[in-house]
Design a protein around this motif. Structure first.
Motif, PDB file in Angstrom:
ATOM      1  N   PRO A   1      -3.345   2.769  -3.294  1.00  0.00           N
ATOM      2  CA  PRO A   1      -3.738   3.060  -1.905  1.00  0.00           C
ATOM      3  C   PRO A   1      -3.919   1.814  -1.040  1.00  0.00           C
ATOM      4  N   ASP A   2      -4.485   0.745  -1.616  1.00  0.00           N
ATOM      5  CA  ASP A   2      -4.700  -0.470  -0.828  1.00  0.00           C
ATOM      6  C   ASP A   2      -3.790  -1.619  -1.256  1.00  0.00           C
ATOM      7  N   GLY A   3      -2.875  -1.354  -2.170  1.00  0.00           N
ATOM      8  CA  GLY A   3      -1.952  -2.392  -2.617  1.00  0.00           C
ATOM      9  C   GLY A   3      -2.524  -3.346  -3.648  1.00  0.00           C
TER      10      GLY A   3
ATOM     11  N   THR B   1      -1.233  -7.762   4.579  1.00  0.00           N
ATOM     12  CA  THR B   1      -2.484  -7.194   5.101  1.00  0.00           C
ATOM     13  C   THR B   1      -3.663  -7.411   4.160  1.00  0.00           C
ATOM     14  N   THR B   2      -3.417  -7.997   2.984  1.00  0.00           N
ATOM     15  CA  THR B   2      -4.481  -8.049   1.978  1.00  0.00           C
ATOM     16  C   THR B   2      -4.818  -9.467   1.519  1.00  0.00           C
ATOM     17  N   ALA B   3      -4.557 -10.453   2.343  1.00  0.00           N
ATOM     18  CA  ALA B   3      -4.868 -11.830   1.965  1.00  0.00           C
ATOM     19  C   ALA B   3      -6.360 -11.998   1.697  1.00  0.00           C
ATOM     20  N   ALA B   4      -7.201 -11.498   2.599  1.00  0.00           N
ATOM     21  CA  ALA B   4      -8.654 -11.666   2.437  1.00  0.00           C
ATOM     22  C   ALA B   4      -9.142 -10.966   1.179  1.00  0.00           C
TER      23      ALA B   4
ATOM     24  N   PRO C   1       0.825  -1.216   0.000  1.00  0.00           N
ATOM     25  CA  PRO C   1       0.000   0.000   0.000  1.00  0.00           C
ATOM     26  C   PRO C   1       0.855   1.259   0.000  1.00  0.00           C
ATOM     27  N   ASP C   2       0.416   2.264  -0.723  1.00  0.00           N
ATOM     28  CA  ASP C   2       1.235   3.460  -0.943  1.00  0.00           C
ATOM     29  C   ASP C   2       1.709   4.127   0.343  1.00  0.00           C
TER      30      ASP C   2
END
Length: 282
Positions: free
Chosen positions: A212-214, A242-245, A190-191
């Motif tokens: 913004p959220d990768g 942080t973005t697996a889901a 994420p930025d």
């Protein structure tokens, strides 16, 4: 105590003071690089050479300024291969080796067609070419600088390099429905995330940050995998821890994948998602 050992001890202390967790390892790797040997053979050296101390001080000073170790040695180990790296290309991380291990454990054909998206230095493509020498492997990146390293790393293999943006409409339509495996280690941080000095100052920003959220680059990667894979073909994409889901949701939402699963890297963190294109045999 030998001159070499004293120099390494001093270097390790200097690097530790600079906040480098792997200070001893880095000090030994730099000593091996300067002496032209392997780290495990340092103890066998009778003399490091006349100009060793001056050259060694220079590279240790650079590392203490958080220049990446791999930029100083010019190489990075990844799975079964050693890659040329340096300024202008993302340095492959050991965490991605878990993705590599998953792909090579899949029942691919004897002559698979594999696509590596956001290839960077060519790490995944070259490692897969080592595992599948009869494969057709297409490696894609938008960066001319990165592809310069990938070209050097892929020398002697059949890896095909393509300079293109993964968001390009209709990219490589001739691959539609004919690919056995799609792998990707896209920019996904994420930025606003805070990253290590080595990353912030030396890795290409475009190869690290993914909006913004990768998820900005993961979205077109999923679309390409959905279009290119044959029924039963496999897909693996790396993501931020942080973005697996979100990644699972995005892959599932494509509507054409089974066995969508979040997986951990070698440190136990959520790191990549795998899936299989519907319609084939497992």
């Amino acid at each position: 105590m030998t001159l070499l050992r004293r120099a390494i001890d001093s270097a390790a202390a200097t690097l530790a003071e600079a906040g480098i967790d792997s200070a001893r390892w880095d000090a030994e790797e730099l000593a091996a690089h300067v002496t032209g040997t392997e780290r495990g053979r340092l103890t066998l050296l009778e003399s490091p050479g006349e100009d060793f101390l001056d050259r060694y001080r220079d590279v240790v000073a650079a590392r203490s300024r958080r220049v990446p170790l791999q930029h100083l040695t010019g190489t990075a180990a990844f799975g079964p291969v050693s890659l040329h790296v340096g300024p202008g290309v993302f340095v492959p991380r050991p965490e991605t080796e878990a993705l590599l291990a998953w792909v090579t454990a899949q029942p691919l054909p004897a002559r698979p067609v594999i696509v590596d998206l956001c290839t960077g230095s060519g790490a995944l493509a070259v490692a897969l070419a080592h595992e599948y020498p009869a494969a057709r492997i297409v490696a894609i990146d938008v960066s001319a600088s990165a592809l310069g390293y990938a070209r050097r790393n892929a020398a002697g293999t059949a890896v095909e390099l393509v300079q293109a943006d993964v968001a390009e409409p209709g990219l490589l339509a001739e691959l539609d429905g004919g690919v056995d495996a799609v792998v990707a280690n896209p920019p996904y941080v994420p930025d606003a995330a805070v990253v290590e000095t080595e990353v912030a100052q030396h890795d290409p920003r475009r190869a690290v940050f993914g909006g913004p959220d990768g998820m900005a680059v993961i979205a077109p990667v999923v679309e390409l995998a959905a279009r290119w894979l044959r029924p039963g073909g496999v897909f693996a994409v790396e993501h931020d821890d942080t973005t697996a889901a979100r990644t699972v949701e995005m892959v599932t939402g494509a509507g054409c994948f089974d066995d969508v699963e979040a997986r951990l890297d070698l440190t136990g963190r959520p790191r990549f998602v795998t899936a299989r294109k519907k319609g084939g045999t497992k």
